[in-house]
Design an enzyme around this catalytic site. Structure first.
Site, PDB file in Angstrom:
ATOM      1  N   ARG A  34       0.866   5.703  -1.894  1.00  0.00           N
ATOM      2  CA  ARG A  34       0.430   7.094  -1.460  1.00  0.00           C
ATOM      3  C   ARG A  34       0.208   7.006   0.290  1.00  0.00           C
ATOM      4  O   ARG A  34       0.280   5.813   0.530  1.00  0.00           O
ATOM      5  CB  ARG A  34      -0.821   7.498  -2.210  1.00  0.00           C
ATOM      6  CG  ARG A  34      -2.122   6.656  -2.022  1.00  0.00           C
ATOM      7  CD  ARG A  34      -3.354   7.217  -2.606  1.00  0.00           C
ATOM      8  NE  ARG A  34      -3.062   6.985  -4.123  1.00  0.00           N
ATOM      9  CZ  ARG A  34      -3.077   5.672  -4.808  1.00  0.00           C
ATOM     10  NH1 ARG A  34      -3.466   4.542  -4.343  1.00  0.00           N
ATOM     11  NH2 ARG A  34      -2.997   5.590  -6.239  1.00  0.00           N
TER      12      ARG A  34
ATOM     13  N   TYR B  78     -13.826  -1.727   8.038  1.00  0.00           N
ATOM     14  CA  TYR B  78     -12.577  -1.332   8.365  1.00  0.00           C
ATOM     15  C   TYR B  78     -12.175  -1.524   9.931  1.00  0.00           C
ATOM     16  O   TYR B  78     -10.894  -2.044  10.181  1.00  0.00           O
ATOM     17  CB  TYR B  78     -12.473   0.031   7.842  1.00  0.00           C
ATOM     18  CG  TYR B  78     -11.094   0.784   7.984  1.00  0.00           C
ATOM     19  CD1 TYR B  78     -10.044   0.460   7.044  1.00  0.00           C
ATOM     20  CD2 TYR B  78     -11.079   1.589   9.012  1.00  0.00           C
ATOM     21  CE1 TYR B  78      -8.804   0.902   7.306  1.00  0.00           C
ATOM     22  CE2 TYR B  78      -9.733   2.023   9.041  1.00  0.00           C
ATOM     23  CZ  TYR B  78      -8.641   1.891   8.364  1.00  0.00           C
ATOM     24  OH  TYR B  78      -7.238   2.351   8.601  1.00  0.00           O
TER      25      TYR B  78
ATOM     26  N   VAL C 221      -2.548  -7.466  -2.378  1.00  0.00           N
ATOM     27  CA  VAL C 221      -2.592  -8.370  -0.995  1.00  0.00           C
ATOM     28  C   VAL C 221      -3.783  -9.211  -1.049  1.00  0.00           C
ATOM     29  O   VAL C 221      -3.602  -9.984  -0.247  1.00  0.00           O
ATOM     30  CB  VAL C 221      -2.328  -7.472   0.261  1.00  0.00           C
ATOM     31  CG1 VAL C 221      -1.064  -6.627   0.128  1.00  0.00           C
ATOM     32  CG2 VAL C 221      -3.448  -6.689   0.416  1.00  0.00           C
TER      33      VAL C 221
ATOM     34  N   ALA D 150     -11.597  -4.859  10.930  1.00  0.00           N
ATOM     35  CA  ALA D 150     -10.388  -5.591  10.247  1.00  0.00           C
ATOM     36  C   ALA D 150      -9.171  -5.118  11.075  1.00  0.00           C
ATOM     37  O   ALA D 150      -8.293  -5.783  11.424  1.00  0.00           O
ATOM     38  CB  ALA D 150     -10.548  -5.023   8.841  1.00  0.00           C
TER      39      ALA D 150
ATOM     40  N   SER E   1      -4.965   1.410  13.443  1.00  0.00           N
ATOM     41  CA  SER E   1      -5.865   2.554  13.259  1.00  0.00           C
ATOM     42  C   SER E   1      -6.416   2.722  14.622  1.00  0.00           C
ATOM     43  O   SER E   1      -6.925   1.607  15.146  1.00  0.00           O
ATOM     44  CB  SER E   1      -6.802   2.219  12.254  1.00  0.00           C
ATOM     45  OG  SER E   1      -7.959   3.371  12.152  1.00  0.00           O
TER      46      SER E   1
ATOM     47  N   GLY F 176       0.835  -1.303  -0.163  1.00  0.00           N
ATOM     48  CA  GLY F 176       0.143   0.099   0.069  1.00  0.00           C
ATOM     49  C   GLY F 176       0.853   1.330   0.157  1.00  0.00           C
ATOM     50  O   GLY F 176       0.733   2.256   0.722  1.00  0.00           O
ATOM     51  N   ALA F 177       1.823   1.144  -0.783  1.00  0.00           N
ATOM     52  CA  ALA F 177       2.944   2.393  -0.595  1.00  0.00           C
ATOM     53  C   ALA F 177       3.047   3.479  -1.689  1.00  0.00           C
ATOM     54  O   ALA F 177       3.724   4.277  -1.831  1.00  0.00           O
ATOM     55  CB  ALA F 177       4.454   1.570  -0.632  1.00  0.00           C
TER      56      ALA F 177
END
Length: 186
Positions: free
Chosen positions: A19, A159, A67, A162, A147, A16-17
């Site tokens: 941005r 989310y 992924v 997760a 998060s 996820g790199a």
């Protein structure tokens, strides 16, 4: 001031790199001497990110990685090992967050499943593929980007679930491969 040698010689894979947090983590690790494989499902954006970092003289390379696919994850891990000679650090930054529906009970199964697959099962896939290489490096580490949603629902129910699961996965992995365990990566 940044220590430009702290991660000298480390091979790092960041998911996820293209941005956001993943791009920022890639930059910081590269600034501190790591060689970074910038991975993302959006390969053109990952290439832009890696190119921008190379313009700064940083050792980065882009590679497409979904992924949500074990095969794609395994290719990315193999590329990191091939490019850097070893894989020392895995940073799981990839995530998916579907906007909430007004009522929790209105969230479709496919949206729930998508968020869990990318945000929780994706890091599991990455850890599973990377762990033997992290152990072999003798200094391996896994960084899972969490998060505040993992501790309390601020919206984005799937989310949030997760990210809570990711915290548990992180503890599970630490118990399996952490200090004092056979095959420790720490």
């Amino acid at each position: 001031m940044t220590d430009t040698t702290r991660f000298e010689g480390y091979g790092v894979l960041v998911t996820g790199a293209a941005r956001g947090i993943g791009a920022a983590v890639s930059r910081r690790l590269a600034e501190e001497g790591a060689r970074v494989l910038v991975t993302d499902v959006d390969l053109p954006e990952a290439e832009k990110t890696a190119a921008g970092l190379r313009e700064l003289g940083l050792a980065t390379e882009a590679f497409g990685c979904d992924v949500g696919s074990q095969e794609s994850v395994e290719r990315a891990v193999a590329r990191a090992v091939e490019s850097f000679g070893a894989l020392d650090v895995l940073v799981n930054s990839a995530a998916h967050c579907t906007p909430d529906h007004p009522l929790f009970e209105d969230e479709p199964d496919d949206e729930w499943a998508s968020d869990l697959d990318i945000t929780l099962t994706g890091p599991y896939r990455c850890c599973r593929a990377a762990l033997p290489h992290l152990v072999a490096s003798g200094r391996g580490a896994v960084v899972n980007i969490g998060s505040v949603n993992g501790g309390q629902d601020f919206g984005n129910h799937a989310y949030s679930a997760a990210k809570a699961g990711l915290a548990s996965l992180t503890r599970t992995l630490a118990g399996h491969a952490g200090p004092g365990e056979c095959g420790s990566i720490w």
